[in-house]
Each structure stands twice: as C-alpha cells, then as structure tokens.
Design a protein around this motif. Structure first.
Motif, PDB file in Angstrom:
ATOM      1  N   GLY A 232      18.889  -1.202 -18.527  1.00 20.10           N
ATOM      2  CA  GLY A 232      17.677  -0.429 -18.343  1.00 20.10           C
ATOM      3  C   GLY A 232      16.594  -1.222 -17.645  1.00 20.10           C
ATOM      4  N   PHE A 233      15.378  -0.675 -17.670  1.00 14.86           N
ATOM      5  CA  PHE A 233      14.268  -1.228 -16.898  1.00 14.86           C
ATOM      6  C   PHE A 233      12.958  -1.095 -17.673  1.00 14.86           C
ATOM      7  CE2 PHE A 233      17.181   1.312 -14.278  1.00 14.86           C
ATOM      8  CZ  PHE A 233      17.739   0.331 -13.475  1.00 14.86           C
ATOM      9  N   PRO A 234      11.945  -1.858 -17.278  1.00 10.23           N
ATOM     10  CA  PRO A 234      10.595  -1.557 -17.764  1.00 10.23           C
ATOM     11  C   PRO A 234      10.113  -0.269 -17.095  1.00 10.23           C
ATOM     12  CG  PRO A 234      10.525  -3.333 -16.158  1.00 10.23           C
ATOM     13  CD  PRO A 234      11.968  -3.060 -16.421  1.00 10.23           C
ATOM     14  N   GLU A 235       9.082   0.312 -17.661  1.00 13.85           N
ATOM     15  CA  GLU A 235       8.637   1.653 -17.262  1.00 13.85           C
ATOM     16  C   GLU A 235       8.316   1.780 -15.771  1.00 13.85           C
ATOM     17  OE1 GLU A 235       6.617   4.237 -20.381  1.00 13.85           O
ATOM     18  OE2 GLU A 235       4.943   3.517 -19.148  1.00 13.85           O
ATOM     19  N   HIS A 236       7.650   0.785 -15.192  1.00 15.02           N
ATOM     20  CA  HIS A 236       7.243   0.913 -13.789  1.00 15.02           C
ATOM     21  C   HIS A 236       8.439   0.895 -12.846  1.00 15.02           C
ATOM     22  CE1 HIS A 236       7.547  -3.482 -14.269  1.00 15.02           C
ATOM     23  NE2 HIS A 236       7.739  -3.538 -12.972  1.00 15.02           N
ATOM     24  N   GLU A 237       9.565   0.322 -13.286  1.00 16.21           N
ATOM     25  CA  GLU A 237      10.790   0.369 -12.492  1.00 16.21           C
ATOM     26  C   GLU A 237      11.580   1.642 -12.784  1.00 16.21           C
ATOM     27  OE1 GLU A 237      13.213  -3.136 -12.762  1.00 16.21           O
ATOM     28  OE2 GLU A 237      11.489  -4.476 -12.741  1.00 16.21           O
ATOM     29  N   TYR A 238      11.572   2.047 -14.046  1.00 13.26           N
ATOM     30  CA  TYR A 238      12.334   3.232 -14.450  1.00 13.26           C
ATOM     31  C   TYR A 238      11.838   4.468 -13.710  1.00 13.26           C
ATOM     32  CZ  TYR A 238      15.210   6.000 -17.631  1.00 13.26           C
ATOM     33  OH  TYR A 238      16.182   6.820 -18.149  1.00 13.26           O
ATOM     34  N   TYR A 239      10.522   4.622 -13.614  1.00 10.03           N
ATOM     35  CA  TYR A 239       9.944   5.815 -12.996  1.00 10.03           C
ATOM     36  C   TYR A 239       9.448   5.534 -11.578  1.00 10.03           C
ATOM     37  CZ  TYR A 239      10.355   7.585 -17.728  1.00 10.03           C
ATOM     38  OH  TYR A 239      10.854   7.975 -18.948  1.00 10.03           O
ATOM     39  N   ALA A 271      22.368   7.157 -20.624  1.00  4.46           N
ATOM     40  CA  ALA A 271      21.195   7.066 -19.754  1.00  4.46           C
ATOM     41  C   ALA A 271      20.612   5.673 -19.913  1.00  4.46           C
ATOM     42  CB  ALA A 271      20.147   8.121 -20.117  1.00  4.46           C
ATOM     43  N   HIS A 272      20.094   5.116 -18.839  1.00  2.00           N
ATOM     44  CA  HIS A 272      19.471   3.801 -18.908  1.00  2.00           C
ATOM     45  C   HIS A 272      18.276   3.847 -19.868  1.00  2.00           C
ATOM     46  CE1 HIS A 272      22.088   3.038 -15.614  1.00  2.00           C
ATOM     47  NE2 HIS A 272      21.514   1.918 -15.238  1.00  2.00           N
ATOM     48  N   VAL A 273      17.886   2.693 -20.336  1.00  2.00           N
ATOM     49  CA  VAL A 273      16.831   2.577 -21.347  1.00  2.00           C
ATOM     50  C   VAL A 273      15.492   2.261 -20.681  1.00  2.00           C
ATOM     51  CG1 VAL A 273      16.050   1.300 -23.385  1.00  2.00           C
ATOM     52  CG2 VAL A 273      18.496   1.797 -23.070  1.00  2.00           C
ATOM     53  N   ASN A 274      14.461   2.982 -21.086  1.00  2.00           N
ATOM     54  CA  ASN A 274      13.091   2.645 -20.708  1.00  2.00           C
ATOM     55  C   ASN A 274      12.574   1.663 -21.758  1.00  2.00           C
ATOM     56  OD1 ASN A 274      10.358   2.465 -20.165  1.00  2.00           O
ATOM     57  ND2 ASN A 274       9.894   4.539 -20.861  1.00  2.00           N
ATOM     58  N   PHE A 275      12.642   0.377 -21.454  1.00  2.00           N
ATOM     59  CA  PHE A 275      12.315  -0.631 -22.452  1.00  2.00           C
ATOM     60  C   PHE A 275      10.823  -0.653 -22.791  1.00  2.00           C
ATOM     61  CE2 PHE A 275      16.526  -2.330 -21.416  1.00  2.00           C
ATOM     62  CZ  PHE A 275      16.990  -2.622 -22.685  1.00  2.00           C
ATOM     63  N   THR A 276       9.986  -0.186 -21.893  1.00  2.00           N
ATOM     64  CA  THR A 276       8.564  -0.101 -22.233  1.00  2.00           C
ATOM     65  C   THR A 276       8.348   0.924 -23.336  1.00  2.00           C
ATOM     66  OG1 THR A 276       7.928  -0.709 -19.977  1.00  2.00           O
ATOM     67  CG2 THR A 276       6.251   0.355 -21.332  1.00  2.00           C
ATOM     68  N   ALA A 349      13.225 -18.231 -25.403  1.00  2.00           N
ATOM     69  CA  ALA A 349      12.494 -19.487 -25.223  1.00  2.00           C
ATOM     70  C   ALA A 349      12.100 -19.704 -23.766  1.00  2.00           C
ATOM     71  CB  ALA A 349      13.338 -20.666 -25.715  1.00  2.00           C
ATOM     72  N   GLU A 350      12.953 -19.282 -22.835  1.00  2.00           N
ATOM     73  CA  GLU A 350      12.647 -19.370 -21.406  1.00  2.00           C
ATOM     74  C   GLU A 350      12.971 -18.033 -20.746  1.00  2.00           C
ATOM     75  OE1 GLU A 350      14.385 -22.669 -19.384  1.00  2.00           O
ATOM     76  OE2 GLU A 350      14.023 -24.064 -21.029  1.00  2.00           O
ATOM     77  N   GLY A 351      12.188 -17.680 -19.743  1.00  2.00           N
ATOM     78  CA  GLY A 351      12.452 -16.460 -18.992  1.00  2.00           C
ATOM     79  C   GLY A 351      12.017 -15.179 -19.676  1.00  2.00           C
ATOM     80  N   ASP A 352      11.109 -15.275 -20.643  1.00  2.00           N
ATOM     81  CA  ASP A 352      10.631 -14.071 -21.327  1.00  2.00           C
ATOM     82  C   ASP A 352       9.879 -13.177 -20.344  1.00  2.00           C
ATOM     83  OD1 ASP A 352       9.781 -12.166 -23.096  1.00  2.00           O
ATOM     84  OD2 ASP A 352       8.607 -13.513 -24.362  1.00  2.00           O
ATOM     85  N   ARG A 353      10.224 -11.882 -20.325  1.00  2.00           N
ATOM     86  CA  ARG A 353       9.588 -10.924 -19.422  1.00  2.00           C
ATOM     87  C   ARG A 353       8.751  -9.878 -20.158  1.00  2.00           C
ATOM     88  NH1 ARG A 353      14.152  -9.190 -14.898  1.00  2.00           N
ATOM     89  NH2 ARG A 353      14.776 -11.298 -14.232  1.00  2.00           N
ATOM     90  N   THR A 354       8.316 -10.215 -21.360  1.00  2.00           N
ATOM     91  CA  THR A 354       7.547  -9.238 -22.126  1.00  2.00           C
ATOM     92  C   THR A 354       6.330  -8.733 -21.346  1.00  2.00           C
ATOM     93  OG1 THR A 354       8.238 -10.307 -24.178  1.00  2.00           O
ATOM     94  CG2 THR A 354       6.355  -8.840 -24.310  1.00  2.00           C
ATOM     95  N   HIS A 355       5.760  -9.600 -20.509  1.00  2.00           N
ATOM     96  CA  HIS A 355       4.581  -9.219 -19.735  1.00  2.00           C
ATOM     97  C   HIS A 355       4.870  -8.117 -18.716  1.00  2.00           C
ATOM     98  CE1 HIS A 355       6.673 -12.188 -17.229  1.00  2.00           C
ATOM     99  NE2 HIS A 355       6.069 -11.640 -16.205  1.00  2.00           N
ATOM    100  N   THR A 356       6.144  -7.847 -18.432  1.00  2.00           N
ATOM    101  CA  THR A 356       6.471  -6.797 -17.452  1.00  2.00           C
ATOM    102  C   THR A 356       6.610  -5.417 -18.082  1.00  2.00           C
ATOM    103  OG1 THR A 356       8.896  -7.052 -17.649  1.00  2.00           O
ATOM    104  CG2 THR A 356       7.747  -8.526 -16.123  1.00  2.00           C
ATOM    105  N   LEU A 357       6.608  -5.362 -19.418  1.00  2.00           N
ATOM    106  CA  LEU A 357       6.797  -4.079 -20.101  1.00  2.00           C
ATOM    107  C   LEU A 357       5.572  -3.162 -19.932  1.00  2.00           C
ATOM    108  CD1 LEU A 357       8.508  -5.327 -23.360  1.00  2.00           C
ATOM    109  CD2 LEU A 357       9.578  -4.079 -21.475  1.00  2.00           C
TER     110      LEU A 357
END
Length: 357
Positions: A232-239, A271-276, A349-357
């Motif tokens: 899946g994707f974060p919301e801005h990629e999903y939509y 269906a892919h997941v909207n992780f946001t 620990a590395e590569g966290d993408r929480t800021h993209t949600l």
C-alpha cells in the motif's frame, strides 16, 4: 441482493465473496497459500495454490519478524502473541520456533481466523506446540500482547467510489439480464479523504472496515503493541490523480486480474492499503504509531542480513525477494502501533517514514 433492492455496495459483495461460510474464498477448502499453481498427487497434476506470501517464500521472514516481536514482548512486559489471518500457519510456526530458540517466554499464541479449512491446516502445522496455540473467531473484551498481521488489511472489504463526468457515485453490484454480476453506480455523498485533482473519470477505494478494525483493536488492547505488513501507500500517493483505476486486484493460480465479478468464491480479492487512514483510525491518547517503513528496511533493521550469512544460496535468492525494490521490498510496508508510551522499535530504527503519512 434481492433483499437490498437489487443492488449491494462492493464492500458487502467483497465480504460475501471472501467469507460466506462454505462458499467464500477464505471459507472453502482450496489450497490458497503456496509457491506453485499446481501440485502432483499420485503422479497426477492437480490444482495447487493461488499466491505466495512472504512466510511461504522463506522461513527467514518469520524468523526475522520474531526478533521484533521478542523486543516488543520485553518492552511491554506481555507474554502473548495475537496473529490475525494466519494463512497456512507458516508464519506462526516460524515465530514460535524462533521465540523458543531465543528463550523468550510465551504463555499463549492466539490465532484469529475466520476460515475453518485454514484453521485445520494451521492446527496440523502447529500441533507440536500443544495448548500454547489457541484459536478464536472473535475478540475478547480485552487482550494483551503483541498483535501481528501479514497481508490481512488488504483482504478487508472496501467501498468503491467512482467519479464519472464530474459526479461521484458508489460503485456496487447488481444482477444482469443473463443472471451475471454487473457493476452499477449510485449517487453518493461519500468522498475520498483527499480531493482528486483534474476532471477525468476516477475510480478508488475507501477503507471503512480496515480503519474500524484498527479502532476496535485500540479499544481492546490494554497493553502491548501491533505490527501490520501489507502492500500500500500513504494517502497522498494512494489518491494520486494518476492512480485513476483503483487498486482492487484478484489472485488465482499465481495470476492476477482486475475483475472481481467473475469466478466468485474461487479467487482472492484485495485492495492496497491506505496507511495514512490506518494510522489515523483512532485518536486514543495511549495508542499511536510506533513507526512506518518499507518491508525491506524493517527486515534489515531486524537483522535479516546477518541471518543470510549462514543461509544457503537458494535461501538467499528467496530472501532477496523480500527486500528487493522491484519485488516486495518497496511496495510492502510495515506499520507499528504502541499501547501506552512510545518506545524505539528495532524495525523502525532507520528509514522510518512516519513523516510521510
């Protein structure tokens, strides 16, 4: 359909197609999980599996995930694991064996699965663990421990929204003149969570049931953590305006198609997941996002590379599919939740993408 005036929303159709007792895809006795679309029985070629998940691909997946589970059990001071949608039982077997080898105390491994045929397969796979493994078909009022779900959220029914000539409709299913299933749109006030740029026709999904599941879990989990792995994707990629055909896919005999209205009950629908949306599903003060990253980064953080050092060449080749960008490494994501106070999880620990949600 007759009871609903000849039309049902796609979320209702998807739920029936997947989970109707004895008839739905996950409620019948087809093989589903495995590495090949065929099998040999008494010298005869017969139908095999429909798709291959990471635990079926290599035991290194579950062994590596177990490292994160062990840390979560220790940090949260809990002693149970809850797995949703355990498939063939391969992931449970890998996690249980690894935790035992590490000396990690575990009082119970709970499996929540709606499929009776899969439960029988799981029981056979896990019989050596005796009463440590228990099955339930509904959640108790409260639970504690580490929750895991691999490719579970993508199988939760979704609503389809279609923008046609500037107007928004909910896309559902009716019966055609030849008694076949057909698409039928009805006007709706529902909208995607983000405005879709452009004026072109657009098809997408909203994930009410998946988000409701996360809210329910947040209410019932009194101590512990949760980890979900899915594509899946974060919301801005999903939509994104260019993702105009939606993400609903079907899987059968290791082939995919985009027509859920045919061979109903004989193939998977996802269906892919909207992780946001999953991350924002609850506003509880003691429930929050522990981290969010690609599957590749999560597994590397949890020590997959060191496990590969002693693996055979064949095992390395299979495990590489878990982390390669053009395979599962980038499309698949891992999201973690904490209950209580946040802490630093190994997998993020590395590569966290929480800021993209």
């Amino acid at each position: 359909m007759a009871a609903q005036g000849g039309w049902i929303g796609f979320d209702a159709f998807m739920a029936l197609a997947l989970y109707t007792p004895g008839l739905g895809y996950y409620a019948n006795d087809s093989t589903k999980f495995g590495v090949l679309p065929y099998a040999r029985q008494a010298g005869v070629t017969v139908a095999g599996s429909d798709f291959c998940t990471a635990p079926e691909m290599t035991p290194l997946f579950g062994q590596t995930l177990a490292t994160q589970i062990a840390q979560a059990l220790q940090v949260t001071q809990t002693h149970e694991v809850w797995e949703f949608g355990a498939g063939s039982g391969a992931l449970a077997l890998q996690v249980l064996e690894t935790l035992a080898a590490q000396g990690q105390a575990l009082t119970r491994y709970w499996i929540v699965d709606l499929s009776g045929s899969l439960r029988a397969r799981q029981q056979h796979q896990l019989e050596k663990f005796g009463d440590t493994v228990q099955w339930v078909d509904q959640l108790p009022d409260t639970l504690q421990g580490v929750v895991i779900g691999n490719e579970v959220l993508d199988a939760m029914p979704v609503k389809l929204l279609a923008r046609v000539k500037g107007g928004w409709f909910e896309r559902g299913v009716a019966v055609g003149a030849a008694s076949e299933f057909v698409w039928q749109d009805r006007p709706t006030e529902l909208r995607p969570p983000l405005a879709i740029g452009g004026d072109h026709d657009y098809l997408t999904e909203i994930h009410s049931q998946g988000e409701s599941f996360i809210r329910t879990l947040a209410d019932k989990l009194t101590a512990g953590a949760a980890f979900f792995i899915d594509y899946g994707f974060p919301e801005h990629e999903y939509y994104h305006p260019q993702r105009h055909m939606g993400t609903v896919m079907c899987h059968r005999s290791h082939q995919s198609d985009t027509d859920p209205l045919t061979d109903v009950g004989l193939k998977d629908i996802t269906a892919h997941v909207n992780f946001t949306g999953i991350a924002l599903a609850t506003g509880a003060e003691d429930w929050g996002v522990l981290g969010y990253c690609t599957q590749a980064r999560f597994l590397i953080n949890c020590g997959l590379v060191s496990r590969l050092e002693n693996a055979t060449l064949q095992e390395r080749v299979r495990a590489q599919k878990l982390i390669m960008e053009h395979e599962m490494g980038e499309l698949f994501k891992v999201i973690g939740f904490f209950k209580g106070a946040p802490w630093q999880a190994l997998g993020f620990a590395e590569g966290d993408r929480t800021h993209t949600l």
